[in-house]
Design an enzyme around this catalytic site. Structure first.
Site, PDB file in Angstrom:
ATOM      1  N   CYS A   1      -8.518 -21.634  14.092  1.00  0.00           N
ATOM      2  CA  CYS A   1      -8.931 -20.615  13.113  1.00  0.00           C
ATOM      3  C   CYS A   1      -8.650 -21.081  11.622  1.00  0.00           C
ATOM      4  O   CYS A   1      -7.689 -21.695  11.570  1.00  0.00           O
ATOM      5  CB  CYS A   1      -8.698 -19.344  13.302  1.00  0.00           C
ATOM      6  SG  CYS A   1      -8.986 -18.392  14.995  1.00  0.00           S
TER       7      CYS A   1
ATOM      8  N   ARG B   1     -10.934 -26.314  12.307  1.00  0.00           N
ATOM      9  CA  ARG B   1      -9.883 -25.540  13.173  1.00  0.00           C
ATOM     10  C   ARG B   1     -10.657 -24.572  13.956  1.00  0.00           C
ATOM     11  O   ARG B   1      -9.821 -23.814  14.734  1.00  0.00           O
ATOM     12  CB  ARG B   1      -9.142 -24.567  12.049  1.00  0.00           C
ATOM     13  CG  ARG B   1      -8.300 -25.615  10.900  1.00  0.00           C
ATOM     14  CD  ARG B   1      -7.602 -24.983   9.936  1.00  0.00           C
ATOM     15  NE  ARG B   1      -6.509 -23.931  10.586  1.00  0.00           N
ATOM     16  CZ  ARG B   1      -5.465 -24.378  10.668  1.00  0.00           C
ATOM     17  NH1 ARG B   1      -5.123 -25.552  10.226  1.00  0.00           N
ATOM     18  NH2 ARG B   1      -4.733 -23.572  11.415  1.00  0.00           N
TER      19      ARG B   1
ATOM     20  N   TRP C   1     -12.170 -20.003  16.088  1.00  0.00           N
ATOM     21  CA  TRP C   1     -11.788 -20.430  17.539  1.00  0.00           C
ATOM     22  C   TRP C   1     -11.228 -19.335  18.457  1.00  0.00           C
ATOM     23  O   TRP C   1     -10.131 -18.977  18.523  1.00  0.00           O
ATOM     24  CB  TRP C   1     -10.795 -21.587  17.336  1.00  0.00           C
ATOM     25  CG  TRP C   1     -10.764 -22.328  18.731  1.00  0.00           C
ATOM     26  CD1 TRP C   1     -11.781 -23.323  19.256  1.00  0.00           C
ATOM     27  CD2 TRP C   1     -10.013 -22.248  19.974  1.00  0.00           C
ATOM     28  NE1 TRP C   1     -11.420 -23.910  20.469  1.00  0.00           N
ATOM     29  CE2 TRP C   1     -10.360 -23.102  21.114  1.00  0.00           C
ATOM     30  CE3 TRP C   1      -8.846 -21.356  20.264  1.00  0.00           C
ATOM     31  CZ2 TRP C   1      -9.486 -23.283  22.317  1.00  0.00           C
ATOM     32  CZ3 TRP C   1      -8.309 -21.512  21.539  1.00  0.00           C
ATOM     33  CH2 TRP C   1      -8.534 -22.382  22.293  1.00  0.00           C
TER      34      TRP C   1
ATOM     35  N   ASN D   1      -5.122 -16.031  11.713  1.00  0.00           N
ATOM     36  CA  ASN D   1      -4.969 -17.289  12.831  1.00  0.00           C
ATOM     37  C   ASN D   1      -3.773 -17.114  13.351  1.00  0.00           C
ATOM     38  O   ASN D   1      -2.831 -16.581  12.724  1.00  0.00           O
ATOM     39  CB  ASN D   1      -4.985 -18.568  11.784  1.00  0.00           C
ATOM     40  CG  ASN D   1      -4.486 -19.417  12.608  1.00  0.00           C
ATOM     41  OD1 ASN D   1      -5.082 -19.802  13.685  1.00  0.00           O
ATOM     42  ND2 ASN D   1      -3.977 -20.511  11.869  1.00  0.00           N
ATOM     43  N   GLY D   2      -3.791 -17.079  14.660  1.00  0.00           N
ATOM     44  CA  GLY D   2      -2.541 -16.930  15.402  1.00  0.00           C
ATOM     45  C   GLY D   2      -2.841 -16.069  16.761  1.00  0.00           C
ATOM     46  O   GLY D   2      -4.031 -15.782  16.979  1.00  0.00           O
TER      47      GLY D   2
ATOM     48  N   GLU E   1      -5.681 -42.840  26.843  1.00  0.00           N
ATOM     49  CA  GLU E   1      -6.402 -42.288  25.640  1.00  0.00           C
ATOM     50  C   GLU E   1      -8.111 -42.665  25.463  1.00  0.00           C
ATOM     51  O   GLU E   1      -8.754 -41.958  25.019  1.00  0.00           O
ATOM     52  CB  GLU E   1      -5.755 -43.029  24.378  1.00  0.00           C
ATOM     53  CG  GLU E   1      -6.123 -42.783  22.800  1.00  0.00           C
ATOM     54  CD  GLU E   1      -6.179 -41.392  22.587  1.00  0.00           C
ATOM     55  OE1 GLU E   1      -5.543 -40.612  23.046  1.00  0.00           O
ATOM     56  OE2 GLU E   1      -6.822 -41.216  21.415  1.00  0.00           O
TER      57      GLU E   1
ATOM     58  N   LYS F   1     -10.745 -39.895  24.814  1.00  0.00           N
ATOM     59  CA  LYS F   1     -11.606 -40.111  23.492  1.00  0.00           C
ATOM     60  C   LYS F   1     -13.089 -39.919  24.366  1.00  0.00           C
ATOM     61  O   LYS F   1     -13.768 -39.020  23.826  1.00  0.00           O
ATOM     62  CB  LYS F   1     -11.525 -41.436  23.282  1.00  0.00           C
ATOM     63  CG  LYS F   1     -11.529 -41.735  21.505  1.00  0.00           C
ATOM     64  CD  LYS F   1     -10.193 -41.091  20.869  1.00  0.00           C
ATOM     65  CE  LYS F   1      -9.945 -39.660  21.130  1.00  0.00           C
ATOM     66  NZ  LYS F   1      -8.739 -39.245  20.459  1.00  0.00           N
TER      67      LYS F   1
ATOM     68  N   GLU G   1     -13.755 -36.125  25.681  1.00  0.00           N
ATOM     69  CA  GLU G   1     -13.842 -34.964  24.781  1.00  0.00           C
ATOM     70  C   GLU G   1     -15.072 -34.876  23.830  1.00  0.00           C
ATOM     71  O   GLU G   1     -15.406 -34.066  23.476  1.00  0.00           O
ATOM     72  CB  GLU G   1     -12.431 -34.965  23.938  1.00  0.00           C
ATOM     73  CG  GLU G   1     -12.364 -35.997  22.906  1.00  0.00           C
ATOM     74  CD  GLU G   1     -10.833 -35.576  22.170  1.00  0.00           C
ATOM     75  OE1 GLU G   1     -10.565 -34.613  21.918  1.00  0.00           O
ATOM     76  OE2 GLU G   1     -10.281 -36.714  21.646  1.00  0.00           O
TER      77      GLU G   1
ATOM     78  N   HIS H   1      -4.608 -44.969  46.048  1.00  0.00           N
ATOM     79  CA  HIS H   1      -3.908 -43.902  46.883  1.00  0.00           C
ATOM     80  C   HIS H   1      -4.667 -42.800  46.980  1.00  0.00           C
ATOM     81  O   HIS H   1      -4.116 -41.501  47.208  1.00  0.00           O
ATOM     82  CB  HIS H   1      -2.359 -43.795  46.282  1.00  0.00           C
ATOM     83  CG  HIS H   1      -1.645 -44.980  46.398  1.00  0.00           C
ATOM     84  ND1 HIS H   1      -0.990 -45.312  47.592  1.00  0.00           N
ATOM     85  CD2 HIS H   1      -1.101 -46.018  45.460  1.00  0.00           C
ATOM     86  CE1 HIS H   1      -0.328 -46.326  47.454  1.00  0.00           C
ATOM     87  NE2 HIS H   1      -0.385 -46.812  46.276  1.00  0.00           N
TER      88      HIS H   1
ATOM     89  N   LYS I   1      -9.319 -28.862  15.988  1.00  0.00           N
ATOM     90  CA  LYS I   1      -8.668 -29.774  15.524  1.00  0.00           C
ATOM     91  C   LYS I   1      -7.065 -29.562  15.814  1.00  0.00           C
ATOM     92  O   LYS I   1      -6.107 -30.414  16.068  1.00  0.00           O
ATOM     93  CB  LYS I   1      -8.766 -30.174  14.189  1.00  0.00           C
ATOM     94  CG  LYS I   1      -7.948 -31.421  13.661  1.00  0.00           C
ATOM     95  CD  LYS I   1      -8.719 -32.758  14.134  1.00  0.00           C
ATOM     96  CE  LYS I   1      -7.865 -33.961  13.488  1.00  0.00           C
ATOM     97  NZ  LYS I   1      -8.000 -35.035  14.500  1.00  0.00           N
TER      98      LYS I   1
HETATM   99  O1  M6R Z   1      -2.172 -32.514  16.011  1.00  0.00           O
HETATM  100  P1  M6R Z   1      -1.447 -32.871  17.474  1.00  0.00           P
HETATM  101  O2  M6R Z   1      -1.269 -34.487  17.300  1.00  0.00           O
HETATM  102  O3  M6R Z   1      -0.224 -32.156  17.721  1.00  0.00           O
HETATM  103  O4  M6R Z   1      -2.721 -32.562  18.535  1.00  0.00           O
HETATM  104  C1  M6R Z   1      -2.406 -32.967  19.653  1.00  0.00           C
HETATM  105  C2  M6R Z   1      -3.665 -32.804  20.492  1.00  0.00           C
HETATM  106  O5  M6R Z   1      -4.371 -31.452  20.200  1.00  0.00           O
HETATM  107  C3  M6R Z   1      -4.604 -33.753  20.102  1.00  0.00           C
HETATM  108  O6  M6R Z   1      -4.145 -35.106  20.189  1.00  0.00           O
HETATM  109  C4  M6R Z   1      -6.018 -33.722  20.877  1.00  0.00           C
HETATM  110  O7  M6R Z   1      -5.843 -34.080  22.173  1.00  0.00           O
HETATM  111  C5  M6R Z   1      -7.129 -34.471  20.164  1.00  0.00           C
HETATM  112  N1  M6R Z   1      -8.396 -33.710  20.257  1.00  0.00           N
HETATM  113  C6  M6R Z   1      -7.284 -35.905  20.665  1.00  0.00           C
HETATM  114  O8  M6R Z   1      -8.387 -36.694  20.152  1.00  0.00           O
END
Ligand code: M6R
Length: 609
Positions: free
Chosen positions: A2, A27, A75, A101-102, A481, A485, A488, A504, A604
């Site tokens: 948010c 956010r 969000w 926010n929270g 990773e 990527k 997502e 396995h 984010k």
């Molecule tokens: O701000 P942070 O690095 O703590 O965030 C961690 C994850 O939320 C962040 O890396 C998330 O997995 C991204 N969407 C990956 O692209």
């Protein structure tokens, strides 16, 4: 999650709020709203959906008049995205409006309490109790009413609050959720993040947990949790708004991928002087480092994947045991931490709720916390014993790229630094590694020049339903990773496996045409990885490999296609190999018509546990 923004001054508030919210959309973006004081009353306009819908409803802000207001982009946590659940939330009387926010953890008890006193609720959210509670306690002093309400609240909050009785006042408060106040000649602001106000000012005040701010057009006054005035330093932000804009690129993600060589240079250059790794940022003594009994790396998502790479490197170079833990699991797994345990928290935003909670638990247990953070002044940075900033600049796309790469760069510096302190590498090796490290940005530039080839490969595979990533050792960390990527932003199902583990169980999912992306950069285990590639080829999988110049001869024999990176010391391979994976994910998502910078269901900054 948010985003909050508030403005009070001499200009029309609504266009300023909409512009600020645009920069906070990362956010959360499932609904948006504003509350504008027109001099007599609060006007609230809010809607489910993206910010542009709200903007269209109010003609870019031009149809709502007033010089003070608060805005929000959401969000969803409590209650689905809907018009009713959108912020601002307003008390029954219409006199109090709140953006939040929270999470208010005890909202059900508070709701019951207020309901028993005749208050009617209009949404499913936790936030609405704040608006109703402030109204309930209001007896002529808004700040005191907010203070009384907050006294009853458990959980995390960044709040912006306005009252119909005060056209020229915004009250703000925060705990465990970021909030800044900002000052300018044409008025004052609150925001979840400086990017929302950079167009207007660079002078900001970071609010601490438990603090309150009272904004008028001319002043920002800060109070502590007892409402005693607090003198706050005004910080000057020295980066430019252009770094938070697309600069001609179609997507922030692509821009941020392209920025990687430059930001890695920025991260490393000040910390490598005369070919020596100098970490002035941290205060760890040589004695402390030598005496470390264990290193915990705690993080979420991509930052966790950086931790996986760092584990291999630190163990290899500094010979200290490293455990990598998901922040959301760490505090519930009775971690063994004492004063000789170094806990490294990695976070781009510095506000990830799980990582904050893990950091606090680590400190409570007596560990020393070193954080690797991008956002300056964020909660994790502020509360850590030591912090190394990644200097990636603002990262806007939800899928991290340049922040991941700068985090990796910092972990390389840290690995070499720790090894040097522990006396586990000799001078020649030290010098060689530093030399190799410095080649990373140029080598990434070479990979980026070949992006059309990766675009072509994406065109071959963008229709696949399931994609598996495999790799061994550091290539496994990289695969995690690459897979994240891809999934997502493209919504293709994808998973990453240690290449030796596939047989396995998961290999049963491989069938004719299944795409397996093999990370085959780690020379030491290349033959083993090739055997695993051959196993999936035998099940008619399509194999797209990422390999090095020196590995490509062998890898070509078992792959359908390849993405080739320059050679570099094995410790630093993920910095190069991740780039084609990022580009592949980007181009696949582009071909599938996905909303690349704002993938569905994500935000984010993940500020809820
Ligand atoms: O701000 P942070 O690095 O703590 O965030 C961690 C994850 O939320 C962040 O890396 C998330 O997995 C991204 N969407 C990956 O692209």
């Amino acid at each position: 999650m948010c985003g909050i923004v508030g403005y009070i001054g001499s200009e029309q508030a609504a266009p300023i709020l909409l512009d600020g919210l645009t920069r906070l959309e990362y956010r959360g973006y499932d609904s948006a709203g504003v509350s504008i004081h027109d001099g007599h009353k609060l006007n609230v306009i809010k809607t489910k959906g993206r910010l542009r819908i709200l903007s269209d409803m109010i003609d870019g802000g031009n149809s709502v008049h007033g010089v003070s207001g608060i805005g929000h982009t959401r969000w969803a946590t409590h209650g689905k995205p809907s018009n009713e659940n959108s912020h601002p939330h307003v008390s029954n009387s219409g006199n109090i409006a709140v953006v939040h926010n929270g999470i208010i953890e005890n909202y059900l008890q508070l709701r019951e309490f207020l309901t028993s006193r005749g208050v009617k609720f209009n949404s499913e959210t936790d936030t609405e109790v704040v608006a109703q509670l402030v109204d309930y306690y209001y007896d002529g002093d808004l700040l005191k009413a907010v203070h009384r309400a907050i006294d009853r609240i458990e959980g995390s909050y960044a709040l912006g609050i306005m009252a119909a009785y005060y056209p020229d006042m915004i009250v703000a408060a925060c705990k465990d959720s970021p909030l800044i106040a900002a000052l300018s000649e044409k008025g004052n602001f609150i925001a979840s993040d400086v990017t929302a106000v950079l167009k207007h000012t660079r002078d900001v005040i970071y609010l601490e947990d438990g603090e309150y701010a009272v904004l008028t057009p001319e002043s920002v006054d800060v109070f502590d949790s007892f409402l005693e005035p607090v003198e706050k330093a005004v910080s000057h932000i020295d980066w430019d708004i252009s770094s938070a804009e697309k600069g001609g690129y179609e997507h922030f993600m692509f821009k941020e991928i392209m920025e990687q060589p430059e930001v890695i240079r920025k991260t490393m250059a000040p910390r490598i002087r005369n070919r020596k790794v100098i970490l002035d940022d941290i205060q760890l003594s040589k004695e402390y480092i030598k005496g470390i009994n264990k290193i915990y790396i705690v993080a979420c998502g991509s930052s966790y994947h950086v931790g996986m790479v760092a584990k291999y490197n630190i163990e290899k170079l500094a010979r200290k045991p490293v455990e990598v833990a998901l922040a959301s699991e760490f505090r519930y797994c009775t971690p063994i931490v004492d004063e000789k345990t170094l806990v490294v928290c990695i976070s781009q935003s510095g506000t990830t709720a799980d990582t904050i909670a893990a950091m606090r638990e680590a400190k409570r247990l007596g560990g020393r916390v070193l954080s690797i953070v991008n956002v300056v002044g964020s909660t994790i940075a502020k509360e850590s014993d030591d912090v190394i900033y990644t200097w990636a600049g603002p990262e806007i796309a939800v899928a991290t790229t340049k922040a991941y790469s700068t985090q990796l760069a910092v972990t390389y510096l840290l690995s070499i630094y720790l090894a040097d302190c522990c006396g586990t590498i000799n001078a020649d090796e030290y010098e060689r590694l530093v030399g190799e490290l410095l080649t990373i940005p140029d080598k990434i530039e070479c990979i980026l020049k070949d992006k059309e080839h990766i675009q072509y490969l994406a065109s071959l595979y963008f229709n696949n339903r399931d994609i598996f990533f495999i790799g061994r050792n550091i290539d496994y960390a990289l695969s995690l990773e690459g897979s994240l990527k891809l999934k997502e932003i493209s919504y293709i199902h994808s998973d990453a496996y240690a290449a030796g583990e596939l047989k396995h169980g998961t290999i049963s999912l491989v069938e004719d045409g299944t795409l397996v992306i093999a990370a085959a950069t780690y020379q030491r285990l290349l033959e083993k990885t090739i055997s695993n590639i051959v196993e999936v080829k035998a099940r008619a999988a399509q194999v797209l490999s990422v390999t090095t110049e020196s590995g490509k001869g062998l890898v070509a024999q078992v792959s359908d296609n390849m993405m080739v990176i320059p050679d570099i010391d094995e410790l630093f391979l993920p910095s190069l190999a991740v780039v084609p994976m990022q580009l592949f994910a980007y181009y696949v998502a582009l071909l599938r018509g996905c909303d690349i910078d704002k993938p569905r269901n994500l935000a984010k900054s993940v500020t809820v546990e």
